[in-house]
Motif scaffolding. Structure first.
Motif, short mmCIF file in Angstrom:
data_model
loop_
_atom_site.label_atom_id
_atom_site.label_comp_id
_atom_site.label_asym_id
_atom_site.label_seq_id
_atom_site.Cartn_x
_atom_site.Cartn_y
_atom_site.Cartn_z
N GLU A 64 -34.65 92.65 29.62
CA GLU A 64 -35.03 94.19 30.17
C GLU A 64 -35.79 93.76 29.99
OE1 GLU A 64 -32.75 96.59 27.60
OE2 GLU A 64 -31.12 96.11 28.31
N TRP A 65 -36.62 93.77 28.74
CA TRP A 65 -38.06 92.92 28.81
C TRP A 65 -39.13 92.77 29.52
CZ3 TRP A 65 -41.04 96.05 25.14
CH2 TRP A 65 -40.09 96.46 24.40
N LEU A 66 -38.09 91.26 29.90
CA LEU A 66 -38.91 90.99 31.48
C LEU A 66 -38.78 91.68 32.54
CD1 LEU A 66 -38.48 88.47 29.31
CD2 LEU A 66 -38.04 86.81 31.06
N ASP A 67 -37.91 92.18 32.69
CA ASP A 67 -37.86 93.03 33.50
C ASP A 67 -39.14 94.07 34.19
OD1 ASP A 67 -36.34 91.50 35.25
OD2 ASP A 67 -34.64 92.80 34.33
N ARG A 68 -38.75 94.73 32.59
CA ARG A 68 -40.19 95.25 32.31
C ARG A 68 -41.10 95.37 31.95
NH1 ARG A 68 -40.69 98.48 26.65
NH2 ARG A 68 -42.95 99.54 27.17
N ILE A 69 -41.70 94.43 32.46
CA ILE A 69 -42.71 94.04 31.68
C ILE A 69 -43.40 92.51 33.19
CG2 ILE A 69 -44.57 92.55 30.39
CD1 ILE A 69 -44.14 94.87 28.99
N GLU A 70 -42.14 92.44 33.26
CA GLU A 70 -42.52 91.16 35.01
C GLU A 70 -44.02 90.28 34.53
OE1 GLU A 70 -43.01 94.00 38.25
OE2 GLU A 70 -41.46 94.36 38.68
N PRO A 71 -43.49 89.99 33.39
CA PRO A 71 -44.77 88.68 33.11
C PRO A 71 -44.84 87.11 34.44
CG PRO A 71 -43.35 87.87 31.54
CD PRO A 71 -42.46 89.16 32.63
N ALA A 72 -46.06 86.50 34.00
CA ALA A 72 -45.66 85.64 34.22
C ALA A 72 -45.57 84.08 33.47
CB ALA A 72 -48.13 85.02 34.90
N LEU A 73 -45.68 84.58 32.12
CA LEU A 73 -45.23 83.45 31.13
C LEU A 73 -44.68 84.72 29.96
CD1 LEU A 73 -45.81 81.04 30.05
CD2 LEU A 73 -48.32 81.15 28.99
N VAL A 74 -43.99 83.40 29.55
CA VAL A 74 -43.24 84.41 28.06
C VAL A 74 -42.93 82.87 27.33
CG1 VAL A 74 -40.52 84.11 29.65
CG2 VAL A 74 -41.28 85.74 27.59
N VAL A 75 -43.92 83.78 26.03
CA VAL A 75 -43.90 83.27 25.06
C VAL A 75 -42.65 82.96 24.00
CG1 VAL A 75 -44.58 82.02 23.28
CG2 VAL A 75 -46.17 82.67 25.17
N ALA A 76 -42.09 81.89 23.44
CA ALA A 76 -41.03 82.42 23.10
C ALA A 76 -41.01 81.98 21.43
CB ALA A 76 -39.60 81.32 22.59
N ALA A 77 -41.87 83.30 20.29
CA ALA A 77 -42.06 82.93 19.95
C ALA A 77 -41.35 83.18 18.12
CB ALA A 77 -43.71 82.49 19.02
N THR A 78 -40.53 83.98 18.18
CA THR A 78 -39.78 84.54 17.27
C THR A 78 -39.50 83.20 15.48
OG1 THR A 78 -36.87 84.67 17.70
CG2 THR A 78 -38.68 86.18 18.71
N ASP A 79 -38.47 83.53 15.14
CA ASP A 79 -37.18 82.03 13.94
C ASP A 79 -36.04 82.89 13.92
OD1 ASP A 79 -37.06 85.53 12.73
OD2 ASP A 79 -37.88 85.22 11.12
N ASP A 80 -35.52 83.45 15.12
CA ASP A 80 -34.55 83.47 15.49
C ASP A 80 -33.97 82.11 16.90
OD1 ASP A 80 -32.00 83.78 16.69
OD2 ASP A 80 -32.34 85.70 15.58
N GLY A 81 -33.42 81.38 16.51
CA GLY A 81 -33.66 80.42 17.42
C GLY A 81 -32.14 80.79 18.79
N ALA A 82 -31.55 81.83 18.23
CA ALA A 82 -30.80 82.55 19.80
C ALA A 82 -31.70 83.50 20.68
CB ALA A 82 -29.23 83.36 19.00
#
Length: 216
Positions: A64-82
């Motif tokens: 839902e966040w990707l659909d809302r923001i429509e990024p050119a690049l997304v970075v996964a930098a959380t401490d939750d692997g899932a």
């Protein structure tokens, strides 16, 4: 993996994770794109001019966040692997560039590694160990920063000459050979570094004449 330069003008970068890593990633793109950082809480760190969205999306809500923001690049930098894995899947499904900060070494096809950058605009040098040894990239960046000091001014000078020679009707081979010789000239580099561009142009014209006369 091969290095590419990507123009993020008028684009968005979406960062999941509000810790020091997320802050560092946000700062990386702060001057090139609109940055949005999503996290339940944010570290006491510099996120640049990024928009901070306080939220704690579970793996099913990432899309839902990707659909809302429509990024050119997304970075996964959380401490939750899932959550990071869900970010990666959602980006791949949409054909969006993705960088997982919790991965090193071998990456999934289409993944992006952010290099260490040495910059003297418009000269930009990216250094990467493909995520395997960031410390080495950092050390090399420091060395290269010293090596390219002043290269930006030289690049602007040679770029102006390239257009000037084209306007003068200098043919392609002579133009390319002359510009290479000018870029190698220690004298021209010194004049440009001292701001003596008029004198540097005079020397450059002499170099062009020599190249033409040599038949190169």
């Amino acid at each position: 993996m091969i290095p590419l330069l990507h123009d993020f003008s008028d684009s968005r970068v979406l960062v999941f994770g509000g810790g020091p890593v997320g802050a560092r990633k946000a700062r990386r793109f702060d001057h090139e794109a609109e940055v949005v950082v999503v996290a339940p809480e944010f570290a006491d760190a510099d996120f640049g001019e990024a928009t901070l969205e306080r939220a704690s999306p579970d793996p099913t809500e990432v899309s839902e966040w990707l659909d809302r923001i429509e990024p050119a690049l997304v970075v996964a930098a959380t401490d939750d692997g899932a959550v990071n894995a869900a970010v990666e899947r959602a980006a791949e499904d949409r054909g969006v560039l993705v960088n997982r900060a919790d991965h090193s070494g071998e990456r999934a096809p289409g993944a992006v590694v952010l290099p260490a950058i040495a910059r003297d605009d418009p000269v930009v040098v990216g250094i990467s160990t493909q995520g395997g040894a960031p410390a080495v990239s950092g050390v090399l960046r420091e060395e290269i920063e010293r090596e390219i000091d002043g290269a930006g001014a030289l690049a602007r000078f040679v770029g102006d000459l390239r257009e000037r020679f084209a306007d003068q009707g200098v043919d392609g081979p002579h133009r390319r050979n002359a510009l290479r010789a000018i870029a190698r000239s220690d004298r021209i580099r010194a004049l440009v570094a001292d701001g003596q561009t008029d004198q540097a142009r005079e020397v450059a014209e002499t170099v062009l004449t020599e190249v033409r006369n040599s038949g190169e």
